[in-house]
Structures are given as C-alpha cells and as structure tokens.
Design a protein around this motif. Structure first.
Motif, PDB file in Angstrom:
ATOM      1  N   LEU A  34       0.931  -1.071   0.051  1.00 41.62           N
ATOM      2  CA  LEU A  34      -0.005   0.125  -0.099  1.00 41.62           C
ATOM      3  C   LEU A  34       0.815   1.243  -0.122  1.00 41.62           C
ATOM      4  CD1 LEU A  34      -2.684   1.297   0.310  1.00 41.62           C
ATOM      5  CD2 LEU A  34      -2.713   1.027   2.667  1.00 41.62           C
ATOM      6  N   ARG A  35       0.859   1.958  -1.056  1.00 43.06           N
ATOM      7  CA  ARG A  35       1.534   3.403  -1.291  1.00 43.06           C
ATOM      8  C   ARG A  35       0.960   4.303  -0.920  1.00 43.06           C
ATOM      9  NH1 ARG A  35       6.342   2.263  -5.366  1.00 43.06           N
ATOM     10  NH2 ARG A  35       6.543   4.398  -4.890  1.00 43.06           N
ATOM     11  N   PHE A  36       1.301   5.347  -0.032  1.00 42.78           N
ATOM     12  CA  PHE A  36       0.901   6.490   0.065  1.00 42.78           C
ATOM     13  C   PHE A  36       2.044   7.719  -0.537  1.00 42.78           C
ATOM     14  CE2 PHE A  36      -0.748   4.238   3.782  1.00 42.78           C
ATOM     15  CZ  PHE A  36      -2.038   4.490   3.303  1.00 42.78           C
ATOM     16  N   ASP A  37       1.922   7.879  -1.936  1.00 38.60           N
ATOM     17  CA  ASP A  37       2.617   9.060  -2.516  1.00 38.60           C
ATOM     18  C   ASP A  37       2.178  10.494  -2.570  1.00 38.60           C
ATOM     19  OD1 ASP A  37       4.430   6.745  -3.315  1.00 38.60           O
ATOM     20  OD2 ASP A  37       3.469   6.234  -4.929  1.00 38.60           O
ATOM     21  N   GLU A  38       1.164  10.618  -1.844  1.00 38.23           N
ATOM     22  CA  GLU A  38       0.813  11.860  -2.179  1.00 38.23           C
ATOM     23  C   GLU A  38       0.111  12.521  -0.650  1.00 38.23           C
ATOM     24  OE1 GLU A  38      -3.612  11.243  -3.779  1.00 38.23           O
ATOM     25  OE2 GLU A  38      -1.853  11.175  -5.353  1.00 38.23           O
ATOM     26  N   ASP A  39       0.102  13.411  -0.606  1.00 37.06           N
ATOM     27  CA  ASP A  39      -0.534  14.020   0.814  1.00 37.06           C
ATOM     28  C   ASP A  39      -1.891  13.867   0.797  1.00 37.06           C
ATOM     29  OD1 ASP A  39      -0.326  15.034   3.345  1.00 37.06           O
ATOM     30  OD2 ASP A  39      -0.421  17.185   2.755  1.00 37.06           O
ATOM     31  N   GLN A  40      -2.525  13.292   1.797  1.00 31.39           N
ATOM     32  CA  GLN A  40      -4.074  12.995   1.723  1.00 31.39           C
ATOM     33  C   GLN A  40      -4.306  12.917   3.274  1.00 31.39           C
ATOM     34  OE1 GLN A  40      -3.828   8.591   0.893  1.00 31.39           O
ATOM     35  NE2 GLN A  40      -4.918   9.321  -1.273  1.00 31.39           N
ATOM     36  N   VAL A  50      -8.523   0.153   4.803  1.00 28.87           N
ATOM     37  CA  VAL A  50      -9.859  -0.770   4.936  1.00 28.87           C
ATOM     38  C   VAL A  50     -10.053  -1.501   3.929  1.00 28.87           C
ATOM     39  CG1 VAL A  50     -12.258  -0.592   5.658  1.00 28.87           C
ATOM     40  CG2 VAL A  50     -10.774   0.648   7.079  1.00 28.87           C
ATOM     41  N   GLU A  51     -10.043  -0.596   2.447  1.00 32.98           N
ATOM     42  CA  GLU A  51     -10.266  -1.542   1.320  1.00 32.98           C
ATOM     43  C   GLU A  51      -9.368  -2.719   1.092  1.00 32.98           C
ATOM     44  OE1 GLU A  51     -10.344   1.507  -1.691  1.00 32.98           O
ATOM     45  OE2 GLU A  51     -12.370   2.555  -0.851  1.00 32.98           O
ATOM     46  N   LEU A  52      -8.216  -2.464   1.400  1.00 30.63           N
ATOM     47  CA  LEU A  52      -7.169  -3.440   1.145  1.00 30.63           C
ATOM     48  C   LEU A  52      -7.388  -4.741   2.092  1.00 30.63           C
ATOM     49  CD1 LEU A  52      -4.587  -3.954  -0.355  1.00 30.63           C
ATOM     50  CD2 LEU A  52      -3.179  -3.106   1.730  1.00 30.63           C
ATOM     51  N   ILE A  53      -7.811  -4.366   3.400  1.00 30.07           N
ATOM     52  CA  ILE A  53      -8.125  -5.536   4.216  1.00 30.07           C
ATOM     53  C   ILE A  53      -9.246  -6.069   4.147  1.00 30.07           C
ATOM     54  CG2 ILE A  53      -6.136  -4.906   6.019  1.00 30.07           C
ATOM     55  CD1 ILE A  53      -8.152  -3.653   7.889  1.00 30.07           C
TER      56      ILE A  53
END
Length: 53
Positions: A34-40, A50-53
């Motif tokens: 799971l990558r977080f490449d941007e500021d969110q 949650v979508e991933l798990i």
C-alpha cells in the motif's frame, strides 16, 4: 546536506539507500504493498487501508 550530496545518494550506483533501489525492492514483493505517494487526509488513508484488508 547539500543538493549535490542528495543527488549522489539517489543514484543507483551509490552504496546504501537510493530511491531506485527502494522501488526495485518494492516491485519484487509478493505481498500487497500500500503506497501513500501523495499528501492525503487521514480519513482517505484509513479508507484505502480498510479497502485493502
């Protein structure tokens, strides 16, 4: 650290850490990454988790 020093660190030939080496390592993972490449917002990140798990 100077900009020149950072450029040396981020080259593939540099010993130790580099963005290219890290990206190659991530690409070789057999598990979900799971990558977080941007500021969110936190809510958006939690939703992705949650979508991933």
């Amino acid at each position: 650290m100077t900009r020149f020093a950072w450029r040396r660190i981020n080259t593939v030939d540099a010993p130790g850490r580099s963005r290219a080496r890290h990206e190659a390592w991530l690409a070789s993972r057999l598990c979900c990454v799971l990558r977080f490449d941007e500021d969110q917002a936190i809510d958006a990140r939690v939703e992705q988790i949650v979508e991933l798990i």
